[in-house]
Each structure stands twice: as structure tokens, then as C-alpha cells.
Write a protein that holds these residues in place. Structure first.
Motif, PDB file in Angstrom:
ATOM      1  N   GLU A  92      31.356  31.455   5.005  1.00  0.00           N
ATOM      2  CA  GLU A  92      30.672  31.531   6.282  1.00  0.00           C
ATOM      3  C   GLU A  92      29.328  32.217   6.122  1.00  0.00           C
ATOM      4  N   GLY A  93      28.305  31.698   6.819  1.00  0.00           N
ATOM      5  CA  GLY A  93      27.000  32.339   6.697  1.00  0.00           C
ATOM      6  C   GLY A  93      25.860  31.491   7.213  1.00  0.00           C
ATOM      7  N   HIS A  94      25.961  30.183   7.004  1.00  0.00           N
ATOM      8  CA  HIS A  94      24.883  29.316   7.480  1.00  0.00           C
ATOM      9  C   HIS A  94      24.929  29.231   9.004  1.00  0.00           C
ATOM     10  N   THR A  95      23.740  29.076   9.584  1.00  0.00           N
ATOM     11  CA  THR A  95      23.671  29.028  11.037  1.00  0.00           C
ATOM     12  C   THR A  95      23.350  27.627  11.539  1.00  0.00           C
ATOM     13  N   HIS A  96      23.356  26.654  10.624  1.00  0.00           N
ATOM     14  CA  HIS A  96      23.174  25.253  11.009  1.00  0.00           C
ATOM     15  C   HIS A  96      23.962  24.434  10.002  1.00  0.00           C
ATOM     16  N   TYR A  97      23.922  23.112  10.155  1.00  0.00           N
ATOM     17  CA  TYR A  97      24.751  22.270   9.294  1.00  0.00           C
ATOM     18  C   TYR A  97      24.453  22.467   7.812  1.00  0.00           C
ATOM     19  N   GLN A 145      24.433  19.976   1.637  1.00  0.00           N
ATOM     20  CA  GLN A 145      24.890  19.691   0.270  1.00  0.00           C
ATOM     21  C   GLN A 145      25.290  20.983  -0.422  1.00  0.00           C
ATOM     22  N   ILE A 146      26.297  20.893  -1.289  1.00  0.00           N
ATOM     23  CA  ILE A 146      26.568  22.028  -2.161  1.00  0.00           C
ATOM     24  C   ILE A 146      26.598  21.528  -3.611  1.00  0.00           C
ATOM     25  N   VAL A 147      26.211  22.389  -4.542  1.00  0.00           N
ATOM     26  CA  VAL A 147      26.321  22.064  -5.972  1.00  0.00           C
ATOM     27  C   VAL A 147      26.875  23.274  -6.710  1.00  0.00           C
ATOM     28  N   ILE A 148      27.720  22.966  -7.695  1.00  0.00           N
ATOM     29  CA  ILE A 148      28.307  24.039  -8.504  1.00  0.00           C
ATOM     30  C   ILE A 148      27.374  24.314  -9.680  1.00  0.00           C
ATOM     31  N   SER A 168      21.078  24.007   3.688  1.00  0.00           N
ATOM     32  CA  SER A 168      21.436  23.894   5.101  1.00  0.00           C
ATOM     33  C   SER A 168      20.218  23.621   5.971  1.00  0.00           C
ATOM     34  N   LEU A 169      20.500  22.989   7.117  1.00  0.00           N
ATOM     35  CA  LEU A 169      19.419  22.737   8.068  1.00  0.00           C
ATOM     36  C   LEU A 169      18.909  24.040   8.694  1.00  0.00           C
ATOM     37  N   ASP A 170      19.598  25.154   8.411  1.00  0.00           N
ATOM     38  CA  ASP A 170      19.071  26.440   8.896  1.00  0.00           C
ATOM     39  C   ASP A 170      17.884  26.922   8.035  1.00  0.00           C
ATOM     40  N   ARG A 171      17.364  26.025   7.190  1.00  0.00           N
ATOM     41  CA  ARG A 171      16.162  26.240   6.365  1.00  0.00           C
ATOM     42  C   ARG A 171      16.400  27.138   5.150  1.00  0.00           C
ATOM     43  N   THR A 172      17.671  27.470   4.895  1.00  0.00           N
ATOM     44  CA  THR A 172      17.935  28.338   3.750  1.00  0.00           C
ATOM     45  C   THR A 172      18.802  27.661   2.694  1.00  0.00           C
ATOM     46  N   ILE A 173      18.777  28.315   1.545  1.00  0.00           N
ATOM     47  CA  ILE A 173      19.686  27.964   0.460  1.00  0.00           C
ATOM     48  C   ILE A 173      20.490  29.234   0.239  1.00  0.00           C
ATOM     49  N   LYS A 174      21.797  29.072   0.114  1.00  0.00           N
ATOM     50  CA  LYS A 174      22.608  30.255  -0.145  1.00  0.00           C
ATOM     51  C   LYS A 174      23.378  30.054  -1.440  1.00  0.00           C
ATOM     52  N   VAL A 175      23.523  31.170  -2.164  1.00  0.00           N
ATOM     53  CA  VAL A 175      24.278  31.124  -3.411  1.00  0.00           C
ATOM     54  C   VAL A 175      25.533  31.958  -3.219  1.00  0.00           C
ATOM     55  N   TRP A 176      26.673  31.384  -3.636  1.00  0.00           N
ATOM     56  CA  TRP A 176      27.966  31.974  -3.339  1.00  0.00           C
ATOM     57  C   TRP A 176      28.779  32.176  -4.613  1.00  0.00           C
ATOM     58  N   GLN A 177      29.708  33.117  -4.548  1.00  0.00           N
ATOM     59  CA  GLN A 177      30.690  33.296  -5.616  1.00  0.00           C
ATOM     60  C   GLN A 177      32.053  32.902  -5.057  1.00  0.00           C
ATOM     61  N   LEU A 178      32.833  32.178  -5.856  1.00  0.00           N
ATOM     62  CA  LEU A 178      34.196  31.892  -5.410  1.00  0.00           C
ATOM     63  C   LEU A 178      34.895  33.247  -5.279  1.00  0.00           C
ATOM     64  N   GLY A 179      35.691  33.383  -4.264  1.00  0.00           N
ATOM     65  CA  GLY A 179      36.390  34.658  -4.096  1.00  0.00           C
ATOM     66  C   GLY A 179      35.691  35.584  -3.115  1.00  0.00           C
ATOM     67  N   PRO A 225      27.818  35.071   1.416  1.00  0.00           N
ATOM     68  CA  PRO A 225      26.898  34.645   0.355  1.00  0.00           C
ATOM     69  C   PRO A 225      26.449  35.799  -0.534  1.00  0.00           C
ATOM     70  N   ASN A 226      26.242  35.447  -1.781  1.00  0.00           N
ATOM     71  CA  ASN A 226      25.746  36.418  -2.746  1.00  0.00           C
ATOM     72  C   ASN A 226      24.279  36.720  -2.435  1.00  0.00           C
ATOM     73  N   PHE A 227      23.499  35.656  -2.189  1.00  0.00           N
ATOM     74  CA  PHE A 227      22.123  35.878  -1.725  1.00  0.00           C
ATOM     75  C   PHE A 227      21.601  34.600  -1.079  1.00  0.00           C
ATOM     76  N   THR A 228      20.455  34.761  -0.422  1.00  0.00           N
ATOM     77  CA  THR A 228      19.855  33.653   0.310  1.00  0.00           C
ATOM     78  C   THR A 228      18.424  33.443  -0.169  1.00  0.00           C
ATOM     79  N   LEU A 229      18.061  32.161  -0.334  1.00  0.00           N
ATOM     80  CA  LEU A 229      16.684  31.848  -0.712  1.00  0.00           C
ATOM     81  C   LEU A 229      15.979  31.268   0.501  1.00  0.00           C
ATOM     82  N   GLU A 230      14.920  31.914   0.900  1.00  0.00           N
ATOM     83  CA  GLU A 230      14.187  31.444   2.067  1.00  0.00           C
ATOM     84  C   GLU A 230      12.763  31.073   1.686  1.00  0.00           C
ATOM     85  N   GLY A 231      12.243  30.025   2.351  1.00  0.00           N
ATOM     86  CA  GLY A 231      10.889  29.581   2.023  1.00  0.00           C
ATOM     87  C   GLY A 231      10.551  28.254   2.673  1.00  0.00           C
TER      88      GLY A 231
END
Ligand SMILES: *[C@@H]1O[C@H](CO)[C@@H](O)[C@H](O)[C@H]1NC(C)=O
Ligand SMILES: *[C@@H]1O[C@H](CO)[C@@H](O)[C@H](O)[C@H]1NC(C)=O
Ligand SMILES: *[C@@H]1O[C@H](CO)[C@@H](O)[C@H](O)[C@H]1NC(C)=O
Ligand SMILES: *[C@@H]1O[C@H](CO)[C@@H](O)[C@H](O)[C@H]1NC(C)=O
Ligand SMILES: *[C@@H]1O[C@H](CO)[C@@H](O)[C@H](O)[C@H]1NC(C)=O
Length: 691
Positions: free
Chosen positions: A93-98, A101-104, A116-127, A131-137
Motif C-alpha cells: 500500500e502506498g500509491h495514491t492512484h492506479y 506496471q510492476i517489475v521485479i 503509478s498514475l500518481d506520478r511516482t515510482i516506488k521501490v518495495w521489498q517483499l515482506g 515502500p522502501n523509497f519513492t522516486l519523484e520527477g
């Protein structure tokens, strides 16, 4: 530039394609369509016939409707455990819009990234559900992302509705580059798993190919299939699948010419993408080799190259190889691939002298190096659009070709020609200049050049007038070539392997695909060639024959006679035909082992004795007739009579007997003719005798 060759391999029309994949081993492309169907296309058979999996359509439709009800996309990411009957084992959980795509992460299977359409990219760890961190730009929704799979860079790439593509360093979490160019929303992005390229697709209908290190736009592809939705490259393959509104396409990316080179001892170096590999012909030992068959070579990895190699070329003595690509060159030791020198250059050529080379720095500046030190930098008069190595330094400009002396960069001769390739013979006496549609063989008259330089005579603004003499022009397109002695061996645009010597073209083989000449090893009596897939094949070509022909071309018959005994019997006639064409009939007669050919030559040379001997052996009426004619022309009437008898040529005998007024002969002829039922001749001879 990368100079990638892009070819369309398959066009498959269908409803909108939302995802494509390439089979790792079979020539199949899988396309899943927006309408719920899944299609498999075979791209090798080129038949646009597709297999459709009917079984799932109903289910998929049902599923699709359900998804639609849920507005298809979701803001959550869910992890489904197939070992536990596909139960949902985690929610991210974390994105605020649809989430689009996800890639491993290919280097860390516990990490994945989401767009996500919330204009961000988030990086996650299983478990970890946050999100571990968010890339905005990005300034609008992000549609797509991909990880870079090469080992050297911790990079992610993203494409968004702001029409931009961004490359991110996910370790220091910064955007390292923004690629601008697409005119609409970017819908798919991909780092090619092997080629140094980034492929992006957009709703503007184009696919763009960018260099993954320089980020330069290399190509823009527009196949008119409306919006682009997906792209898929495959490791170990040059095929890339693309999905559009109106179907899917497979393109093949590659270079026309492989980066490969062989030294004079039979060591071959080539680049497989950025990896440099070596194979040694000597290591094959006594393996039996057949013409045109792929050689079973053991391949050794030599390490990877810092630039993406477009060409590899040994220097004349084979100690160094130069690798060129992306406007850079690196000179390595051929043995260990240790870099010796490097720099930027549009082009690089070796001189005839192994310690010298030239680079074309720009369209106006050429630099000459000796022992890795810059010796001279000069600006050729009409610019430099291409350079050619070898005995003289060739520089191409819009005005034609200019040859310069390596030593002092003095102009030797300007020639009005637009060369594609230039090949110098080892002796520096002959040069082949190949153009778009033919090739010329020229003789370089170094003595005249030296004389002109001495007394300054015959020197114009176009150089020394007598520097070259044209030996011939041949209407064939040379792809690759090399000299052995005075024989020019080449592959042509129609895939023939030929050689040219003394105005004559000999075809060695018809090739079934485009092949590139690597070299000739006299000790093996073999010619080696490589293809785009890095297969090496060889063809037999006797060094003794080439040496003999070279000696003949140089009018060195002492040498020719020395070489002759080493030419196998079955090759002698070919050599004899060559001699005959050069006008050396006497020598041809001595060399030929084909009795027909020898008889022809004997007649042409008026060698009655030899011709007689051959006619006796052949027992052919035709030969006796031919010989009789020759004998008559030489007033050898008794020989003529014998020949005409053998040929049973009564008319001829009658003419001979009457013309020579030989009554006894007329009498004998009358009886013979009557016996053989040659009534006309019999009548005439009896009549003449008054019988
Ligand atoms: C989906 O599209 C494909 C190809 O255009 C077509 O063959 C198929 O019949 C379509 N399926 C449905 C369920 O409309
Ligand atoms: C991100 O993941 C790394 C590796 O698992 C971890 O060391 C780091 O603490 C995490 N950072 C955050 C903000 O969760
Ligand atoms: C992050 O790393 C890249 C190299 O991957 C570098 O070019 C960039 O300057 C770094 N940025 C920061 C803020 O350290
Ligand atoms: C691009 O995306 C926007 C939403 O950000 C959408 O409204 C627009 O229609 C898209 N453009 C095209 C050509 O589909
Ligand atoms: C050449 O080799 C040196 C030392 O091995 C290395 O530091 C350098 O990056 C190399 N340069 C090129 C262009 O290969």
C-alpha cells in the motif's frame, strides 16, 4: 552512431495488443489482446497464420468484465502465493492512484518497482508492506518502468504521460537522464538485455531507440499501426517484439557486418555484443575440413570491451587489434586484450607499416600516429568524409579520392572516384578501388612517383599524373576483399566468392548467404570467411596456383617454372587456360593436361607433331580433319593425305590428289571410294583416269 540495422521480420494484424513476449527457444511470439484472446505467431515460417487459444476466451471475458467493474486498475499491489492455492499473501500500500506496471529487480528478486498514475515510482521489498523509497520527477502519471539488467549500473527507466522517459539511479535515488522526443504519452520502456540500447514506445505511434550509455536517439520507427503499447527484447536474440493498436511487429536489430578480424597465423577475434572472444584455427588440429562447412572452433572469452564494438581490425603484424565504435577507438594487445591506446575518432585505419595508423577526427581533420604517438595532424584540401589504410593513406571527399604519402602527407594523386573500399596488395604494387557498382584494379608506379618527386615533372594540382595505371574495371560489387600475391580475392554482392587475376575472374564458390572474407592461410591452402552469426567457414584455394598466376602476371617464368611442379595434376588445365588467356600459348601447351585443350593449342601454335600424336590417341575424325587442314596450309601434303584418310574425307583427298597432279593417288582413291560406296568420288576419279 551504433549503425544498427533494423529489419521488419513479421507484421501480425490483430485487435489491440496489450502485451507481447518472445519464446526463449522456439520462433514464437505470444501476444495477448485487449479483446481477451491470446495469439501465438511463428515468425520464422513467415506465415501470418496464428494459433488462437480458444479455451480461455470465455473466462478471460468474464474476468475482464469483473476487472472493468473494478475500474481495471487498482492502487494496491498484491502478492499471490501459487503454492497456497493462489491466496493473497501480502498487500503493498502506498500509491495514491492506479498502479500501471510492476517489475521485479533482476539482480535482487526480493525487490520490485512500481509505476503509478500518481506520478511516482516506488521501490518495495517483499515482506515490507510500505515502500522502501519513492522516486519523484515526472509531471504526469507514470505508465511503465524497467530495470537495467547489466551488472554495472543500478538503473531504472520510466515512461510517463508527460511524454518523457527518465533514467534513475536507484542507489542514490536521483534521475540521471531525461530523454525527450516522444510527442505523446510514453506507454512502454525497455533496456535491451544485451544490445546497448533503450527502446521506448508511445501513443504517438513511434518506437524510439536510444543509446543506453550516451542517451543519443539512434532511430525512430513508425510502422503506422497506431499507438504502441508494449515492447519485449530477448537475451541471446536480436529480435524485438512490439505491440500496437492494430497488431504486433517483430523487428530484428543488428549490424550488417560482424566485428571480426583474423591475423596471419589464424587467430580470429570477434565481438559478440560487447564481449570479445577469440578462436584459433590452429587448435582444430587435423580435423578434416570441407568447403563451406562451419568450422568446429573452440571459443575463448577475452573479456568485455568498454565500447560497443562496430569493427575490429588487426594491424598488419597481428600484435594489436583496434576496436571502434560510438566515435571511440581502443587499441588492445591481440594476445591479452590489454589496452594500449585509445581516443575518439570517426574512423581508424592501419598503415601498411604496423606501427602506424591514422584516425579521422572530424570531417576535416586527419591525424597520423606512429608508435602510439601523434605524428601529424592535417586538413585534407576538400575535407575528409572517409579514410582508407594500406600502402598510401586514402582520403575521400565530395571531390573524390586523394592518396597521400604516410611519411609526409604529400599528395600523391587525386582520383575522381567515390570509393567504398580500398584494398592494397602486400607488395603495394596493386590496389583495388571498389565503388557502389564496380571495381577498378590499378597499378601503383612507385618508381615514376619517386622520379616525379625528384625532378618535379608531371606534377599538377591533382598530384603526380603517372602515379597509377589502370589495369581494368570489372562490373561487380565487392563486399569484402583481400590480395594474395597479384590475385584479388573477393565476395560479391550476389554472394559469389571470386578471384580476379590478369583480367580473368575465377569463381571459387557460390555462397548461400552473405559472408565476409577474413583471410587466407597459405599453409592450409584455405580461405576463411565469417558470417553475421559468427560462424567461420573455409574454402580450398591452392597457394601454388595463386603463386603461379602471380609469377605469370609478373612475367617471371623462372619463378613460374619453379612453382609448377607443386601444382597438382588436376589443377594444371585451369592454369593452362589462364596462361592461354594471357597470351602464353606455348607455356599453356606445356602445362595443360587436358588432351582437347592441348590439341587446340597445338593447332594454334602449328605444332604438327604434337597435334598428330594427340589425333592418333583420340581417334577422332574431327581431329584428323582439323589437322589435315593445318597440314595443307603448311604444305605437308603427305601428312595431309594421311590425315584425310583417317578422317575418311574423300572430297578432301580428291582435291589434294588432283591439285597435286598425283595420278597414283587418284587411282588409289578411286578404288577406296568405290569400296566404301562413295559413288560420286569414285565416278569422278575413274572419269579423270579415263576409265
Ligand atoms: C480478438 O481479436 C482477434 C484478432 O484480431 C480475433 O481473431 C478474435 O476473434 C477476437 N476475439 C474476440 C473474442 O473478439
Ligand atoms: C530499503 O531496503 C534496504 C535493503 O533491504 C534497507 O537496508 C533499507 O533500510 C530500506 N529503507 C527503507 C526506507 O525502508
Ligand atoms: C548518483 O549516481 C550517478 C551515477 O549513477 C551520478 O551520475 C550522480 O551524480 C549521482 N547523484 C548524486 C546526487 O549523488
Ligand atoms: C495521454 O494520457 C492522458 C492522461 O494523462 C489522456 O487524457 C490522453 O488521452 C492520452 N493521450 C492519448 C493520445 O491517448
Ligand atoms: C585502459 O586500461 C586502464 C588500466 O587497465 C584502465 O584504467 C582504463 O580505463 C582503460 N581505458 C580504456 C579506454 O579501455
Amino acid at each position: 552512431p551504433l549503425r544498427l540495422d533494423i529489419k521488419r521480420k513479421l507484421t501480425a494484424r490483430s485487435d489491440r495488443v496489450k502485451s507481447v513476449d518472445l519464446h526463449p527457444t522456439e520462433p514464437w511470439m505470444l501476444a495477448s489482446l485487449y479483446n481477451g484472446s491470446v495469439c501465438v505467431w511463428n515468425h520464422e515460417t513467415q506465415v501470418n497464420k496464428h494459433t488462437q487459444f480458444q479455451f480461455d476466451v470465455e473466462y478471460l471475458h468474464h474476468g475482464d468484465k469483473q476487472l472493468k467493474a473494478k475500474r481495471i486498475y487498482d492502487m494496491l499491489i498484491k502478492l499471490w502465493d501459487w503454492e497456497k492455492k493462489w491466496s493473497c499473501s501480502q498487500v503493498f500500500e502506498g500509491h495514491t492512484h492506479y498502479v500501471m506496471q510492476i517489475v521485479i529487480n533482476p539482480k535482487d528478486n526480493n525487490q520490485f518497482a512500481s509505476a503509478s498514475l500518481d506520478r511516482t515510482i516506488k521501490v518495495w521489498q517483499l515482506g515490507s508492506s510500505s515502500p522502501n523509497f519513492t522516486l519523484e520527477g515526472h509531471e504526469k502519471g507514470v505508465n511503465c518502468i524497467d530495470y537495467y539488467s547489466g551488472g554495472d549500473k543500478p538503473y531504472l527507466i520510466s515512461g510517463a504521460d508527460d511524454r518523457l522517459v527518465k533514467i534513475w539511479d536507484y542507489q542514490n535515488k536521483t534521475c540521471v537522464q531525461t530523454l525527450e522526443g516522444h510527442a505523446q504519452n510514453v506507454s512502454c520502456v525497455s533496456f535491451h538485455p544485451e544490445l546497448p540500447i533503450i527502446i521506448t514506445g508511445s501513443e504517438d505511434g513511434t518506437v524510439r531507440i536510444w543509446h543506453s550509455s550516451t542517451y543519443r536517439l539512434e532511430s525512430t520507427l513508425n510502422y503506422g499501426m497506431e499507438r504502441v503499447w508494449c515492447v519485449c527484447g530477448l537475451r541471446g536474440s536480436n529480435n524485438v517484439a512490439l505491440g500496437y493498436d492494430e497488431g504486433s511487429i517483430i523487428i530484428k536489430l543488428g549490424r550488417e557486418e560482424p566485428a571480426m578480424s583474423m591475423d596471419t597465423s589464424g587467430k580470429i577475434i570477434w565481438a559478440k555484443h560487447s564481449e570479445v572472444q577469440q578462436a584459433n584455427l590452429k587448435a582444430m588440429g587435423d580435423t578434416e575440413i570441407k568447403d563451406g562447412e562451419r568450422l568446429p572452433l573452440a571459443v575463448k572469452d577475452m573479456g568485455s570491451c568498454e565500447i560497443y564494438p562496430q569493427t575490429i581490425q588487426h594491424n598488419p603484424n597481428g600484435r594489436f587489434v583496434v576496436v571502434c565504435g560510438d566515435g571511440e577507438y581502443i587499441i588492445y594487445t591481440a594476445m591479452a586484450l590489454r589496452n594500449k591506446s585509445f581516443g575518439s575518432a570517426q574512423e581508424f585505419v592501419w598503415a601498411h607499416d604496423s606501427s602506424e595508423y591514422a584516425i579521422r577526427e572530424s570531417n576535416s581533420v586527419v591525424k597520423i600516429f606512429k608508435n602510439f604517438k601523434e605524428k601529424k595532424s592535417f586538413k585534407p584540401d576538400f575535407g575528409a568524409e572517409g579514410i582508407y589504410g594500406g600502402f598510401l593513406l586514402g582520403v575521400r571527399s565530395v571531390n573524390g579520392l586523394a592518396f597521400y604519402d604516410w611519411e609526409n602527407t604529400e599528395l600523391i594523386r587525386r582520383i575522381e572516384i567515390q570509393p567504398k573500399h580500398i584494398f592494397w596488395s602486400d607488395s603495394g604494387e596493386l590496389v583495388c578501388i571498389a565503388t557502389e557498382d564496380s571495381f577498378f584494379i590499378l597499378r601503383y608506379l612507385s618508381e615514376k612517383v619517386a622520379a616525379s618527386q625528384e625532378n618535379n615533372e608531371g606534377v599538377t594540382e591533382d598530384g603526380i599524373e603517372d602515379a597509377f595505371e589502370v589495369c581494368g574495371e570489372i562490373q561487380e560489387v565487392v563486399k569484402t576483399g583481400l590480395w594474395v600475391g597479384d590475385c584479388f580475392i573477393y565476395t560479391s554482392s550476389v554472394n559469389r566468392l571470386n578471384y580476379f587475376v590478369g583480367g580473368e575472374i575465377v569463381t571459387i564458390a557460390h555462397l548461400d548467404r552473405t559472408m565476409y572474407l577474413l583471410g587466407y592461410i597459405p599453409k592450409d591452402d584455405r580461405l576463411y570467411l565469417g558470417d553475421k552469426e559468427l560462424n567461420i567457414v573455409s574454402y580450398s584455394l591452392l597457394v601454388s596456383v595463386l603463386e603461379y598466376q602471380t609469377a605469370v602476371m609478373r612475367r617471371d617464368f623462372g619463378m613460374a617454372d619453379k612453382v609448377l611442379p607443386t601444382i597438382p595434376k588436376e589443377q594444371r588445365t585451369r592454369v593452362a587456360h589462364f596462361l592461354e588467356k594471357q597470351g602464353f600459348k606455348q607455356q599453356a601447351l606445356a602445362v595443360s593436361s587436358d588432351s582437347e585443350h592441348r590439341f587446340e593449342l597445338a593447332l594454334q601454335l602449328g605444332e604438327l607433331k604434337i597435334a598428330y600424336q594427340l589425333a592418333v590417341e583420340a581417334e577422332s575424325e574431327q581431329k584428323w580433319k582439323q589437322l589435315a587442314e593445318l597440314a595443307i596450309s603448311k604444305c605437308q601434303f603427305s601428312l595431309a593425305q594421311e590425315c584425310l584418310h583417317h578422317a575418311q574425307d574423300y572430297g578432301g583427298l580428291l582435291l589434294l590428289a588432283t591439285a597435286s597432279g598425283n595420278a597414283a593417288m587418284v587411282g588409289k582413291l578411286a578404288e577406296g571410294a568405290e569400296r566404301d560406296g562413295k559413288n560420286n568420288v569414285a565416278f569422278m576419279t575413274y572419269f579423270l583416269q579415263g576409265k
